[in-house]
Structures are given as C-alpha cells and as structure tokens.
Write a protein that holds these residues in place. Sequence first.
Motif, PDB file in Angstrom:
ATOM      1  N   GLN A   1       0.472  -1.215  -0.075  1.00  0.00           N
ATOM      2  CA  GLN A   1      -0.381  -0.353  -0.322  1.00  0.00           C
ATOM      3  C   GLN A   1       0.591   1.224  -0.322  1.00  0.00           C
ATOM      4  O   GLN A   1       0.516   2.599   0.014  1.00  0.00           O
ATOM      5  N   GLY A   2       2.451   1.613   0.229  1.00  0.00           N
ATOM      6  CA  GLY A   2       2.994   2.292   0.006  1.00  0.00           C
ATOM      7  C   GLY A   2       3.352   3.065   1.104  1.00  0.00           C
ATOM      8  O   GLY A   2       3.245   2.430   1.957  1.00  0.00           O
ATOM      9  N   VAL A   3       2.871   3.964   1.345  1.00  0.00           N
ATOM     10  CA  VAL A   3       3.661   5.291   2.341  1.00  0.00           C
ATOM     11  C   VAL A   3       2.244   4.768   3.440  1.00  0.00           C
ATOM     12  O   VAL A   3       1.558   4.115   3.071  1.00  0.00           O
ATOM     13  N   TYR A   4       3.424   4.976   4.594  1.00  0.00           N
ATOM     14  CA  TYR A   4       2.235   4.964   5.697  1.00  0.00           C
ATOM     15  C   TYR A   4       2.234   6.648   6.302  1.00  0.00           C
ATOM     16  O   TYR A   4       2.389   7.302   5.887  1.00  0.00           O
ATOM     17  N   VAL A   5       0.352   5.801   6.344  1.00  0.00           N
ATOM     18  CA  VAL A   5      -0.800   7.904   6.208  1.00  0.00           C
ATOM     19  C   VAL A   5      -1.326   7.276   7.815  1.00  0.00           C
ATOM     20  O   VAL A   5      -1.499   6.650   8.372  1.00  0.00           O
ATOM     21  N   VAL A   6      -0.684   8.053   8.926  1.00  0.00           N
ATOM     22  CA  VAL A   6      -1.788   7.964  10.515  1.00  0.00           C
ATOM     23  C   VAL A   6      -3.227   8.324  10.181  1.00  0.00           C
ATOM     24  O   VAL A   6      -3.113  10.248   9.284  1.00  0.00           O
ATOM     25  N   SER A   7      -4.010   7.843  10.615  1.00  0.00           N
ATOM     26  CA  SER A   7      -5.132   7.662   9.871  1.00  0.00           C
ATOM     27  C   SER A   7      -5.602   8.935  11.504  1.00  0.00           C
ATOM     28  O   SER A   7      -5.111   9.787  12.203  1.00  0.00           O
ATOM     29  N   LYS A   8      -6.745   9.666  10.633  1.00  0.00           N
ATOM     30  CA  LYS A   8      -7.581  10.608  11.621  1.00  0.00           C
ATOM     31  C   LYS A   8      -7.974   9.934  12.217  1.00  0.00           C
ATOM     32  O   LYS A   8      -8.086  11.086  13.578  1.00  0.00           O
ATOM     33  N   ALA A   9      -8.342   9.502  13.253  1.00  0.00           N
ATOM     34  CA  ALA A   9      -8.528   8.574  14.232  1.00  0.00           C
ATOM     35  C   ALA A   9      -7.035   9.101  15.177  1.00  0.00           C
ATOM     36  O   ALA A   9      -6.809   8.944  16.429  1.00  0.00           O
ATOM     37  N   GLU A  10      -5.831   8.311  14.637  1.00  0.00           N
ATOM     38  CA  GLU A  10      -4.720   8.566  15.203  1.00  0.00           C
ATOM     39  C   GLU A  10      -4.078   9.854  15.589  1.00  0.00           C
ATOM     40  O   GLU A  10      -3.478   9.968  17.167  1.00  0.00           O
ATOM     41  N   TRP A  11      -5.094  10.994  14.632  1.00  0.00           N
ATOM     42  CA  TRP A  11      -4.433  12.106  15.251  1.00  0.00           C
ATOM     43  C   TRP A  11      -5.078  12.660  15.916  1.00  0.00           C
ATOM     44  O   TRP A  11      -5.153  14.162  16.420  1.00  0.00           O
ATOM     45  N   GLY A  12      -6.636  12.017  16.424  1.00  0.00           N
ATOM     46  CA  GLY A  12      -7.476  12.487  16.850  1.00  0.00           C
ATOM     47  C   GLY A  12      -8.555  13.410  16.488  1.00  0.00           C
ATOM     48  O   GLY A  12      -9.096  14.498  17.001  1.00  0.00           O
ATOM     49  N   GLY A  13      -8.655  13.637  14.645  1.00  0.00           N
ATOM     50  CA  GLY A  13      -9.748  14.141  14.337  1.00  0.00           C
ATOM     51  C   GLY A  13     -10.651  14.254  14.626  1.00  0.00           C
ATOM     52  O   GLY A  13     -10.991  12.510  14.939  1.00  0.00           O
ATOM     53  N   ARG A  14     -11.451  14.240  14.103  1.00  0.00           N
ATOM     54  CA  ARG A  14     -13.139  14.109  13.877  1.00  0.00           C
ATOM     55  C   ARG A  14     -13.271  13.678  12.510  1.00  0.00           C
ATOM     56  O   ARG A  14     -13.214  13.838  11.556  1.00  0.00           O
ATOM     57  N   GLY A  15     -14.766  12.931  12.929  1.00  0.00           N
ATOM     58  CA  GLY A  15     -15.368  12.216  11.826  1.00  0.00           C
ATOM     59  C   GLY A  15     -15.995  13.504  10.972  1.00  0.00           C
ATOM     60  O   GLY A  15     -16.139  14.201  11.918  1.00  0.00           O
ATOM     61  N   ALA A  16     -15.959  13.111   9.515  1.00  0.00           N
ATOM     62  CA  ALA A  16     -16.741  13.934   8.616  1.00  0.00           C
ATOM     63  C   ALA A  16     -17.544  13.594   8.701  1.00  0.00           C
ATOM     64  O   ALA A  16     -18.566  12.919   8.731  1.00  0.00           O
ATOM     65  N   LYS A  17     -18.627  15.357   8.606  1.00  0.00           N
ATOM     66  CA  LYS A  17     -19.722  15.221   8.322  1.00  0.00           C
ATOM     67  C   LYS A  17     -21.028  14.865   7.446  1.00  0.00           C
ATOM     68  O   LYS A  17     -21.804  14.300   7.354  1.00  0.00           O
ATOM     69  N   TRP A  18     -20.121  14.970   6.635  1.00  0.00           N
ATOM     70  CA  TRP A  18     -20.573  14.064   4.876  1.00  0.00           C
ATOM     71  C   TRP A  18     -19.253  14.151   4.337  1.00  0.00           C
ATOM     72  O   TRP A  18     -18.809  14.837   4.239  1.00  0.00           O
ATOM     73  N   THR A  19     -19.648  13.379   3.020  1.00  0.00           N
ATOM     74  CA  THR A  19     -18.172  12.996   2.418  1.00  0.00           C
ATOM     75  C   THR A  19     -19.096  12.891   1.013  1.00  0.00           C
ATOM     76  O   THR A  19     -19.508  13.056   1.001  1.00  0.00           O
ATOM     77  N   VAL A  20     -18.129  13.917   0.022  1.00  0.00           N
ATOM     78  CA  VAL A  20     -17.983  12.934  -1.892  1.00  0.00           C
ATOM     79  C   VAL A  20     -17.293  12.119  -1.704  1.00  0.00           C
ATOM     80  O   VAL A  20     -15.926  13.148  -2.185  1.00  0.00           O
ATOM     81  N   GLY A  21     -17.958  11.617  -3.443  1.00  0.00           N
ATOM     82  CA  GLY A  21     -16.905  10.704  -3.779  1.00  0.00           C
ATOM     83  C   GLY A  21     -15.643  11.621  -4.678  1.00  0.00           C
ATOM     84  O   GLY A  21     -16.326  12.516  -5.397  1.00  0.00           O
ATOM     85  N   LEU A  22     -14.780  10.453  -4.826  1.00  0.00           N
ATOM     86  CA  LEU A  22     -13.295  11.742  -5.768  1.00  0.00           C
ATOM     87  C   LEU A  22     -13.040  10.600  -6.313  1.00  0.00           C
ATOM     88  O   LEU A  22     -13.001   9.585  -6.139  1.00  0.00           O
ATOM     89  N   GLY A  23     -13.654  10.696  -8.253  1.00  0.00           N
ATOM     90  CA  GLY A  23     -12.587   9.324  -8.922  1.00  0.00           C
ATOM     91  C   GLY A  23     -11.595   9.087  -8.680  1.00  0.00           C
ATOM     92  O   GLY A  23     -10.734   9.764  -8.286  1.00  0.00           O
ATOM     93  N   ASN A  24     -11.291   8.139  -9.749  1.00  0.00           N
ATOM     94  CA  ASN A  24      -9.914   8.052  -9.770  1.00  0.00           C
ATOM     95  C   ASN A  24      -9.127   8.737 -11.088  1.00  0.00           C
ATOM     96  O   ASN A  24      -9.435   8.808 -11.770  1.00  0.00           O
ATOM     97  N   TYR A  25      -7.778   8.186 -11.351  1.00  0.00           N
ATOM     98  CA  TYR A  25      -7.137   8.631 -12.734  1.00  0.00           C
ATOM     99  C   TYR A  25      -7.276  10.032 -12.844  1.00  0.00           C
ATOM    100  O   TYR A  25      -7.390  10.935 -13.738  1.00  0.00           O
TER     101      TYR A  25
END
Length: 185
Positions: free
Chosen positions: A20-44
């Motif tokens: 999976q490549g580079v390690y990403v510190v998750s939002k939960a790990e840095w104490g972030g709040r969950g999104a109120k909502w999301t909008v999908g983003l395409g690939n490529y």
Amino acid sequence: MVSKVALLLAILVCSQYMAQGVYVVSKAEWGGRGAKWTVGLGNYLSYAIIHHTAGSYCETRAQCNAVLQSVQNYHMDSLGWPDIGYNFLIGGDGNVYEGRGWNNMGAHAAEWNPYSIGISFLGNYNWDTLEPNMISAAQQLLNDAVNRGQLSSGYILYGHRQVSATECPGTHIWNEIRGWSHWSG
C-alpha cells in the motif's frame, strides 16, 4: 505452532504495508473528528495541488496532532466545511496525516477540487523550511496515489498559487516543487 502463526501474520502485515505504499497516520490516530459528510472523488485524476496551512509548524507527533486538530476545527467550525479541507497533510516530523483521505473530494482549490487531490504541509513556508523527510514523504505519497490509481501516471502538479490568487504554498515549497517531475509551469 503459535509462533509460526505469529510469523505468518507479521509477514502478511508487512507485505500489506509495503503493497500500500507510504504509511498514513489515520484521522483516528491524530484525534480528528469524523466528517459530517463526504463527496466521492474519482480515480485517475489529472492534478495534484500542493498547499501549506499558513499556520503553526510542528516537529513532533504530539505537536502535529494538536496542529491538525486546530486546522480541522477552523475548517469545520469557522468555515462550515464538513471536514478538514485537504486530502493529506505532512508534518515537520515527516509523517503523512490523513485529511479527507483517498477517494473523497477535498475543499482546497475551488473549481479544481473534483479533478485533484490536495496535499498540504503544516506550517507557513514563507518562513518555515522544508526538511528532507517532508519532501520524501510528499513524493512517496504522490507515487502511492499513482500506484493506487487515484492520480493518473501523467498527472500535473501545481502549487495552489497557480490555480488561485494566493501566496500558497509559500515561497520555500514553491521553489522546491518547481523541480519535481510532474510540476507544470
């Protein structure tokens, strides 16, 4: 038998991390709040846009966690956004931190959001200095985005100032990214 199972699990975890490549510190790990909502983003996607937060710099995981929480609070509570604006952020500690993450549209460059991922460095790079570990983290993240299919292999890299009237990403980042392979002037 237990040690063989433990070894197999360790190998699987490590191989998945590498795949999976580079390690990403998750939002939960840095104490972030969950999104109120999301909008999908395409690939490529065709573009990656580099930013700075123009705020506090951080050098340790604890400092970066606090700065990230502050940025997210500003974006959500003051600007009324559903989450922190960037897809990923990079701290002075060299870690990549999850913002909106993969496959979620950011709020970082107005009309460019549906066509790009936004990567921001924590700090103000008109005076803060990029460290080699930060540069490496950003480049690994961009490579990972291509390998995952989030960015097309021929993506174009812009500094925020190229798509909006702003000083962002700051002079030091601007001078750095102009030498990167996908940068377009």
